[in-house]
Scaffold this motif. Structure first.
Motif, PDB file in Angstrom:
ATOM      1  N   ILE A  11       0.883  -1.123  -0.046  1.00  0.00           N
ATOM      2  CA  ILE A  11       0.238   0.042   0.056  1.00  0.00           C
ATOM      3  C   ILE A  11       1.015   1.326   0.003  1.00  0.00           C
ATOM      4  O   ILE A  11       0.496   2.500  -0.271  1.00  0.00           O
ATOM      5  CB  ILE A  11      -0.981  -0.090   1.248  1.00  0.00           C
ATOM      6  N   LYS A  12       2.153   1.165   0.310  1.00  0.00           N
ATOM      7  CA  LYS A  12       3.221   2.234   0.378  1.00  0.00           C
ATOM      8  C   LYS A  12       2.870   3.134  -0.878  1.00  0.00           C
ATOM      9  O   LYS A  12       2.631   4.350  -0.464  1.00  0.00           O
ATOM     10  CB  LYS A  12       4.552   1.635   0.195  1.00  0.00           C
ATOM     11  N   ASN A  13       2.784   2.654  -2.087  1.00  0.00           N
ATOM     12  CA  ASN A  13       2.607   3.780  -3.008  1.00  0.00           C
ATOM     13  C   ASN A  13       1.325   4.382  -3.520  1.00  0.00           C
ATOM     14  O   ASN A  13       1.104   5.072  -4.216  1.00  0.00           O
ATOM     15  CB  ASN A  13       3.070   3.160  -4.416  1.00  0.00           C
ATOM     16  N   GLN A  51       3.489  14.648   6.498  1.00  0.00           N
ATOM     17  CA  GLN A  51       4.457  15.590   7.311  1.00  0.00           C
ATOM     18  C   GLN A  51       4.003  15.570   8.655  1.00  0.00           C
ATOM     19  O   GLN A  51       3.091  16.280   9.203  1.00  0.00           O
ATOM     20  CB  GLN A  51       4.863  16.534   6.821  1.00  0.00           C
ATOM     21  N   SER A  52       4.604  14.839   9.555  1.00  0.00           N
ATOM     22  CA  SER A  52       3.895  14.540  11.105  1.00  0.00           C
ATOM     23  C   SER A  52       3.716  16.084  11.712  1.00  0.00           C
ATOM     24  O   SER A  52       2.820  16.305  12.315  1.00  0.00           O
ATOM     25  CB  SER A  52       4.892  13.662  11.727  1.00  0.00           C
ATOM     26  N   LEU A  53       4.932  16.893  11.380  1.00  0.00           N
ATOM     27  CA  LEU A  53       4.983  17.908  12.177  1.00  0.00           C
ATOM     28  C   LEU A  53       3.698  19.195  11.540  1.00  0.00           C
ATOM     29  O   LEU A  53       3.069  19.851  12.368  1.00  0.00           O
ATOM     30  CB  LEU A  53       6.201  18.793  12.445  1.00  0.00           C
ATOM     31  N   LYS A 108       5.298   7.600   2.474  1.00  0.00           N
ATOM     32  CA  LYS A 108       5.814   7.849   3.920  1.00  0.00           C
ATOM     33  C   LYS A 108       4.355   7.928   4.982  1.00  0.00           C
ATOM     34  O   LYS A 108       3.587   8.395   4.607  1.00  0.00           O
ATOM     35  CB  LYS A 108       6.665   8.826   4.322  1.00  0.00           C
ATOM     36  N   LEU A 109       4.457   7.421   5.896  1.00  0.00           N
ATOM     37  CA  LEU A 109       3.531   7.820   7.068  1.00  0.00           C
ATOM     38  C   LEU A 109       4.164   8.569   8.367  1.00  0.00           C
ATOM     39  O   LEU A 109       5.412   8.401   8.561  1.00  0.00           O
ATOM     40  CB  LEU A 109       3.030   6.374   7.513  1.00  0.00           C
ATOM     41  N   PRO A 110       3.345   9.347   9.210  1.00  0.00           N
ATOM     42  CA  PRO A 110       1.942   9.199   8.979  1.00  0.00           C
ATOM     43  C   PRO A 110       1.335  10.265   7.982  1.00  0.00           C
ATOM     44  O   PRO A 110       1.940  11.158   7.315  1.00  0.00           O
ATOM     45  CB  PRO A 110       1.663  10.106  10.382  1.00  0.00           C
TER      46      PRO A 110
HETATM   47  N1  GSH Z   1       9.427  13.883   7.731  1.00  0.00           N
HETATM   48  C1  GSH Z   1       8.230  12.767   7.598  1.00  0.00           C
HETATM   49  C2  GSH Z   1       9.205  11.592   7.507  1.00  0.00           C
HETATM   50  C3  GSH Z   1       8.177  10.096   7.604  1.00  0.00           C
HETATM   51  C4  GSH Z   1       8.863   9.156   7.501  1.00  0.00           C
HETATM   52  O1  GSH Z   1      10.113   8.854   7.228  1.00  0.00           O
HETATM   53  N2  GSH Z   1       7.975   7.991   7.944  1.00  0.00           N
HETATM   54  C5  GSH Z   1       8.420   6.535   8.259  1.00  0.00           C
HETATM   55  C6  GSH Z   1       8.150   6.037   9.478  1.00  0.00           C
HETATM   56  S1  GSH Z   1       8.493   7.000  11.042  1.00  0.00           S
HETATM   57  C7  GSH Z   1       8.082   5.915   7.042  1.00  0.00           C
HETATM   58  O2  GSH Z   1       6.867   6.021   6.470  1.00  0.00           O
HETATM   59  N3  GSH Z   1       8.623   4.583   6.875  1.00  0.00           N
HETATM   60  C8  GSH Z   1       8.251   3.556   5.799  1.00  0.00           C
HETATM   61  C9  GSH Z   1       8.942   4.016   4.467  1.00  0.00           C
HETATM   62  O3  GSH Z   1       9.729   4.664   4.315  1.00  0.00           O
HETATM   63  O4  GSH Z   1       8.437   2.911   3.801  1.00  0.00           O
HETATM   64  C10 GSH Z   1       7.311  12.974   8.877  1.00  0.00           C
HETATM   65  O5  GSH Z   1       7.773  13.622   9.877  1.00  0.00           O
HETATM   66  O6  GSH Z   1       6.193  12.724   8.698  1.00  0.00           O
END
Ligand code: GSH
Length: 199
Positions: free
Chosen positions: A42-44, A63-65, A50-52
């Protein structure tokens, strides 16, 4: 009515600050936790893989923040003036800079422990001094009311304590702030009832 779905993994990690803000404000949200085994397929489907991600009435916010700041605004947690808002932002960014510098992805446990020890010894005391100076003899980190910076301090305290228990023992005012955050009834309820995860 606005529908919120916060999508992340089964961790506190980068989503917990937003979960705290939802809890503090008493805003209903779907706390979707993706299993790592399902992630590759489901990543794509997510904007940058990326999550969240926060889904707001179908719109995907990344972007979490940015997500947490958006929610903090709704919850009245940004700070009481432009300067207070900037101070709270800076505190959050400083805590976040440290959190993301932790070698989470180091696979060798021995090397990881050494790197964490070094980081906690070389960088953390300065950050804690800065936070404690900021707090002074007030109740909250910014101004005279709780902001998202106080909530993030609690999130980070929990994570850093899991890595190195007692890391803030020489900063009693910051430990007292942790208790103050835990004393907010909606947060106490969230902390008591949330899924138990290591990080
Ligand atoms: N700068 C982004 C970074 C997001 C990030 O790196 N998320 C990681 C989990 S903490 C993720 O999705 N990892 C799975 C992947 O890259 O496939 C944020 O703060 O939301």
């Amino acid at each position: 009515m606005t529908c919120y779905k916060l999508i992340y993994f089964n961790m506190r990690g980068r989503a917990e600050l937003s979960r705290y803000i939802f809890a503090y404000a008493g805003i209903n949200f779907e706390d979707q936790r993706v299993e790592w085994k399902d992630w590759p397929s489901i990543k794509n489907t997510f904007p940058l893989g990326k999550l969240p991600v926060l889904e707001v009435n179908g719109f995907l916010l990344t972007q979490s923040l940015a997500i947490a700041r958006y929610l903090a605004k709704k919850a009245g947690l940004l700070g009481g003036s432009d300067l207070a808002t900037a101070q709270a932002d800076a505190l959050v960014d400083n805590l976040n800079d440290f959190t993301i510098s932790i070698p989470w992805r180091e696979n060798d446990p021995k090397i990881k422990a050494q790197k964490i020890d070094k980081l906690f010894q070389s960088h953390l005391p300065k950050l804690l001094d800065y936070l404690q100076r900021h707090l002074g003899d007030r109740e909250w980190l910014v101004g005279d009311s709780v902001t998202w910076a106080d909530l993030y301090w609690h999130v980070c305290f929990t994570t850093f304590s899991a890595l190195r228990p007692g890391f803030a023992d020489r900063h009693p005012a910051l430990c007292a702030l942790v208790k103050r955050v835990e004393g907010i009834p909606n947060l106490a309820q969230w902390i008591q009832n949330r899924p138990v995860t290591e990080f």
